[in-house]
Design an enzyme around this catalytic site. Structure first.
Site, PDB file in Angstrom:
ATOM      1  N   ASN A 104      10.304   2.610   4.119  1.00 35.37           N
ATOM      2  CA  ASN A 104      10.242   1.400   4.648  1.00 35.37           C
ATOM      3  C   ASN A 104      10.287   1.204   6.144  1.00 35.37           C
ATOM      4  OD1 ASN A 104      10.632   0.923   2.044  1.00 35.37           O
ATOM      5  ND2 ASN A 104      12.802   0.445   2.222  1.00 35.37           N
ATOM      6  N   HIS A 121       7.463   6.236   7.593  1.00 35.35           N
ATOM      7  CA  HIS A 121       6.172   5.406   7.912  1.00 35.35           C
ATOM      8  C   HIS A 121       6.329   4.692   9.297  1.00 35.35           C
ATOM      9  CE1 HIS A 121       4.702   5.978   3.608  1.00 35.35           C
ATOM     10  NE2 HIS A 121       4.420   6.978   4.372  1.00 35.35           N
ATOM     11  N   THR A 192      10.813   3.551  -5.225  1.00 34.26           N
ATOM     12  CA  THR A 192       9.456   3.726  -4.762  1.00 34.26           C
ATOM     13  C   THR A 192       8.632   3.964  -5.927  1.00 34.26           C
ATOM     14  OG1 THR A 192       8.258   5.255  -3.440  1.00 34.26           O
ATOM     15  CG2 THR A 192      10.225   6.031  -4.068  1.00 34.26           C
ATOM     16  N   PRO A 218      13.556   0.027 -11.697  1.00 35.76           N
ATOM     17  CA  PRO A 218      13.615  -0.848 -12.844  1.00 35.76           C
ATOM     18  C   PRO A 218      12.391  -0.511 -13.625  1.00 35.76           C
ATOM     19  CG  PRO A 218      13.068  -2.263 -10.765  1.00 35.76           C
ATOM     20  CD  PRO A 218      13.593  -0.974 -10.358  1.00 35.76           C
TER      21      PRO A 218
END
Ligand code: OAD
Length: 254
Positions: A104, A121, A192, A218
């Site tokens: 993130n 990143h 992710t 999920p």
């Protein structure tokens, strides 16, 4: 959520020598930050990465790219860390050794209190000179100027300090991540889709050398089948439950 599974995992984390948390945009979803690949709300369902997140896109239309990142910065600035971010910060304080590797770019882990974050990143709130040989880094990214603004050192365009498609992971971040993956005994892959390399390979690499692999998501992903423990659900609910279970485990003297 299976109570026994959560308690067993809490005991394992408490005993762990080195735990790696590998996070993705799902961890920030409950803070109102869009993920990338959700079919309805994901950024890549509404925008084309090749128009906005590549070096060629920036060369073609720097103002468009800068303004898109400026829009994302504004939404990040309005967002607050959620209970998932805060639980990870609590793990850093409580466990023997933690390495947090995040894909993130929103800085919400740091705002939640995590102090050692490997930014795989980059970070959207920083910008840097688009000329590699200049190397200037500007934080916070300037606002209310021309788009993109000029580098204060050399006058070339500033760009967001994030990794675009086709670019290398910053070498210090890659080295720290690989060293942690080689050393950890538990790794949690959280929020992710495990689709973007090289980040996606880190969990599999740790698992291949014997680390216990946990997935919190999920949805299932390419690494779900190889996970030793799958906690299906939102990280903002599951991670605080894990902290609570750790408190209970500590209270029992286990
Ligand atoms: P994705 O959008 O690919 O995946 C987000 C994941 O989060 C999905 O698997 C969701 O099921 C899960 N998710 C959604 N809500 C969640 C919640 N409340 N709790 C836990 N999980 C939840 O995002 P990333 O995997 O982060 O790269 O994407 C990886 C990289 O692709 C990003 O860093 C970005 C993007 O292109 C660059 O910008 C270089």
């Amino acid at each position: 959520m299976n109570r026994d599974v959560i308690y067993d995992l809490a005991a394992r984390l408490t005993a762990s020598r080195h735990t790696v948390f590998l996070t993705g945009s799902g961890v920030s979803a409950e803070s109102g930050i869009a993920t990338f690949r959700d079919a309805r709300s994901g950024l890549w369902s509404r925008y084309r990465p090749e128009d906005l997140a590549t070096p060629a896109a920036f060369r073609r239309n720097p103002a468009l790219v800068w303004d898109w990142y400026q829009w994302r910065r504004e939404s990040v600035a309005r967002a607050q860390p959620n209970p998932g971010h805060r639980a990870i910060a609590e793990f850093e304080r409580r466990l023997a050794r933690v390495t947090l590797i995040t894909q993130n770019v929103d800085g919400l882990h740091q705002r939640a209190g995590s102090s050692r974050v490997v930014e795989f990143h980059g970070n959207i709130m920083r910008s840097r000179c688009s000329l590699e040989q200049c190397g200037a880094v500007v934080e916070p990214a300037p606002v209310d100027t021309t788009s993109p603004p000029p580098c204060p050192r050399c006058g070339a365009w500033l760009r967001p300090d994030v990794v675009w498609f086709g670019e290398a992971i910053p070498s210090a971040a890659l080295e720290m991540a690989l060293a942690a993956v080689e050393d950890c005994d538990v790794i949690l892959s959280i929020g992710t889709s495990s689709q973007v390399q090289p980040a996606a390979g880190l969990a599999a690499q740790a698992s291949a050398r014997g680390a216990f692999l946990v997935e919190v998501n999920p949805e299932s992903t390419p690494i779900t089948r190889r996970a030793d423990c799958v906690l299906p659900g939102p990280s903002g609910r599951i991670l605080p439950a894990l902290v609570e279970a750790m408190n209970a485990v500590a209270g029992n003297g286990d």
